[in-house]
Design an enzyme around this catalytic site. Structure first.
Site, PDB file in Angstrom:
ATOM      1  N   GLY A   1      82.001  27.280  -9.251  1.00 38.80           N
ATOM      2  CA  GLY A   1      82.844  28.643  -9.032  1.00 38.80           C
ATOM      3  C   GLY A   1      83.609  29.103  -7.953  1.00 38.80           C
TER       4      GLY A   1
ATOM      5  N   VAL B   1      84.546  23.612 -10.509  1.00 41.22           N
ATOM      6  CA  VAL B   1      83.354  23.010  -9.678  1.00 41.22           C
ATOM      7  C   VAL B   1      82.889  24.065  -8.833  1.00 41.22           C
ATOM      8  CG1 VAL B   1      82.361  21.252  -8.270  1.00 41.22           C
ATOM      9  CG2 VAL B   1      84.157  20.662  -9.838  1.00 41.22           C
TER      10      VAL B   1
ATOM     11  N   ILE C   1      83.473  28.666  -4.718  1.00 41.50           N
ATOM     12  CA  ILE C   1      83.366  27.756  -3.685  1.00 41.50           C
ATOM     13  C   ILE C   1      84.649  27.009  -3.778  1.00 41.50           C
ATOM     14  CG2 ILE C   1      82.317  26.030  -2.096  1.00 41.50           C
ATOM     15  CD1 ILE C   1      79.614  26.900  -3.467  1.00 41.50           C
TER      16      ILE C   1
ATOM     17  N   GLU D   1      76.895  28.815 -20.157  1.00 41.44           N
ATOM     18  CA  GLU D   1      77.876  28.352 -20.899  1.00 41.44           C
ATOM     19  C   GLU D   1      77.921  28.846 -22.227  1.00 41.44           C
ATOM     20  OE1 GLU D   1      80.604  26.097 -19.735  1.00 41.44           O
ATOM     21  OE2 GLU D   1      79.530  27.089 -18.048  1.00 41.44           O
TER      22      GLU D   1
ATOM     23  N   THR E   1      84.675  36.384 -19.796  1.00 41.64           N
ATOM     24  CA  THR E   1      84.007  36.672 -18.524  1.00 41.64           C
ATOM     25  C   THR E   1      85.004  36.276 -17.294  1.00 41.64           C
ATOM     26  OG1 THR E   1      81.910  36.130 -19.093  1.00 41.64           O
ATOM     27  CG2 THR E   1      82.115  36.189 -16.726  1.00 41.64           C
ATOM     28  N   VAL E   2      85.594  34.815 -17.468  1.00 42.30           N
ATOM     29  CA  VAL E   2      86.665  34.424 -16.183  1.00 42.30           C
ATOM     30  C   VAL E   2      87.750  35.082 -16.360  1.00 42.30           C
ATOM     31  CG1 VAL E   2      87.289  32.497 -14.959  1.00 42.30           C
ATOM     32  CG2 VAL E   2      85.010  32.214 -15.978  1.00 42.30           C
TER      33      VAL E   2
ATOM     34  N   LYS F   1      80.659  18.405 -13.536  1.00 45.51           N
ATOM     35  CA  LYS F   1      81.265  18.834 -12.235  1.00 45.51           C
ATOM     36  C   LYS F   1      80.907  17.660 -11.242  1.00 45.51           C
ATOM     37  CE  LYS F   1      80.043  23.822 -12.816  1.00 45.51           C
ATOM     38  NZ  LYS F   1      78.907  24.749 -12.798  1.00 45.51           N
TER      39      LYS F   1
ATOM     40  N   ARG G   1      90.547  35.804 -29.061  1.00 50.30           N
ATOM     41  CA  ARG G   1      90.146  35.844 -30.303  1.00 50.30           C
ATOM     42  C   ARG G   1      90.281  37.219 -31.152  1.00 50.30           C
ATOM     43  NH1 ARG G   1      85.698  31.406 -30.802  1.00 50.30           N
ATOM     44  NH2 ARG G   1      84.834  32.815 -29.579  1.00 50.30           N
TER      45      ARG G   1
ATOM     46  N   GLY H   1      76.883  36.535 -17.878  1.00 49.52           N
ATOM     47  CA  GLY H   1      78.256  35.957 -17.916  1.00 49.52           C
ATOM     48  C   GLY H   1      78.164  34.524 -17.098  1.00 49.52           C
TER      49      GLY H   1
END
Ligand SMILES: NC(=O)C1=CN([C@@H]2O[C@H](COP(=O)(O)OP(=O)(O)OC[C@H]3O[C@@H](n4cnc5c(N)ncnc54)[C@H](O)[C@@H]3O)[C@@H](O)[C@H]2O)C=CC1
Ligand SMILES: N[C@@H](CC=O)C(=O)O
Ligand code: NA
Length: 436
Positions: free
Chosen positions: A134, A132, A136, A190, A13-14, A205, A45, A187
């Protein structure tokens, strides 16, 4: 000037979002950074899997160590997640003199002290804005924007998945499991979603926020953590009736007795802006002695909001990579030799107000017994509602709001109330913060 070469570890996702933002905004980003930022290598992977980003122009490998050991790579972006492999990769990258950007709050909360010490020795940067809240820019705000203040406290909705679940349950009456499955599909969650719903992710966080706010070492093991799995529909409705919203909050407070570090569901007055932060959105209130309360709001999870923070860190790294390491913004906001290990209060010594819900027989004297127990523990009642018994039932729900009291007094009082023959089952308790 030659492009800065980036190696991305993990194209989920990220990772996928980061590649997309870097490609789409390449020109704008280069104008800001002063150099082109190029993802020249990535590790995944499964090399043949369909992904959200285009990998054209990158050399892909299944072995992430190839990237952290590649002399051609300037910056490693760790987006695999987890503790062990991520730690090995980050420490190897640092040992090889590479700068690191990561979104991995678990890694920073648990191993950040060691990672930053190693980075300090090698004169490299380890950036973690995405870890922390996302998108922001809360790390930057506290570390740089508020550096003239003594931070008194901070409180935040810092898990997008949890806030999404609570909002959908409240607004649409949806089931917990059903909304969690949607958060996973989007997404937000975790890899192990118990981290989201049991408050562990928010605890990671909060550990990071407290460290950069107060200049204390990262110490996740001292965070009191409670998740959202015990919140019932009835509690959400009674809280609304009393003028409150239930939000999952991380709170860090500097008190004379020590630092409070806690993550738990919290009643917040509905009129507060933060009580109206819904869905995957996050918000963090930070109160400094000079500035007073400040509020930061934005998407707390998701591919591109998180990528926004990863890319901002990359831009900062590129701007500062030729600067003297001594003159860079310190990793934990305070100079490494000025981090002070202040005492963290145990859960027993934390003082908050409470919402209590119990089920009692509808008989004279029951309420008197409950209030006598509370009074014996110096707990004052702020509001009380006794509901009508449900059809065919002889017991009634009693809902109370208390004034501030020590957790240990509340624990003792609850044990005595639960032992009353006229009270059925457990007493539900949710902490309450006015955030004024
Ligand atoms: N999803 C989100 O909204 C946010 C996630 N984060 C953090 O970002 C990190 C990544 O999270 P996501 O992208 O959501 O996870 P993800 O599960 O979508 O992506 C992780 C990727 O890493 C890959 N991977 C795992 N082991 C690997 C290995 N040995 N070699 C190469 N690739 C490997 C996986 O195949 C997967 O594609 C985590 O630390 C997470 O906590 C932080 C903020 C927001
Ligand atoms: N699982 C996390 C992702 C971002 O940190 C969340 O839901 O907040
Ligand atoms: Na952030």
């Amino acid at each position: 000037m030659k492009p800065v070469k980036v190696g991305v570890l993990g194209l989920g996702t990220v990772g996928g979002g980061t590649v997309n933002v870097l490609k789409r905004n390449a020109e704008e980003i280069a104008r800001r950074a002063g150099r082109e930022i190029l993802v020249s290598r990535a590790s995944a992977r499964n090399l043949t899997q369909q992904r959200i980003c285009d990998t054209q122009g990158m050399s892909l490998t299944a072995d992430p160590f190839e990237i952290v050991n590649d002399p051609d790579i300037d910056v490693v972006v760790e987006l695999i997640g987890g503790y062990d492999l991520a730690k090995q990769l980050v420490l190897t990258a640092i040992a090889n003199g590479k700068h690191v950007v990561t979104a991995n709050k678990a890694l920073i909360a648990l191993h950040g002290n060691e990672i930053f010490a190693e980075a300090g020795k090698k004169g490299v940067m380890v950036m973690f804005e995405a870890a922390v809240a996302g998108g922001i820019p809360i790390i930057k705000a506290i570390r740089e924007g508020l550096s003239g203040n003594r931070i008194k406290w901070l409180a935040g909705i810092i898990n997008g998945t949890g806030n999404f679940i609570l909002t959908e349950m409240r607004d649409k009456g949806r089931d917990f499991a059903d909304v969690l499955a949607e958060a996973q599909a989007l997404g937000y969650a975790e890899a192990d979603p118990t981290f989201d719903v049991e408050g562990i992710d928010a605890g990671h966080k909060l550990t990071i926020l407290a460290s950069i706010a107060f200049g204390i070492p990262l110490q996740f093991d001292k965070v009191f953590t409670e998740g959202i799995t015990q919140i019932t529909r009835a509690d959400v409705e009674y809280a609304e009736e009393l003028g409150y919203r239930i939000k999952h909050l991380g709170v860090a407070r500097h008190t004379e007795q020590g630092i409070e570090l806690r993550v738990h569901p919290t009643l917040i007055p509905k009129r507060r802006l933060i009580a109206n932060v819904d869905g995957v959105m996050n918000a963090v209130l930070v109160c400094g002695d000079a500035v007073g309360p400040t509020l930061y709001y934005g998407a707390g999870a998701g591919a591109e909001p998180t990528a926004s923070a990863v890319v901002a860190d990359l831009v900062d790294v590129v701007r500062a990579m030729t600067s003297d390491p001594e003159n860079r913004v310190p990793h934990l906001a305070f100079q490494a030799n000025a981090i002070v290990d202040m005492p963290v209060l145990s859960a027993d010594d934390i003082k908050t107000a409470y919402y209590l819900r119990l089920t009692a027989e509808d008989k004279p004297g029951v309420l008197a017994d409950v209030t006598r127990i509370l009074a014996a523990h110096q707990i004052s009642i702020e509001a009380l509602i006794q509901k009508e018994p449900l059809a065919g039932e002889s017991s009634v729900p009693i809902i109370m709001l208390t004034q501030q009291t020590l957790e240990k007094e509340m624990n003792a009082a609850i044990a005595e109330i639960e032992a009353l023959a006229t009270v059925t089952g457990k007493v539900a308790r949710i902490r309450l913060e006015t955030l004024g």
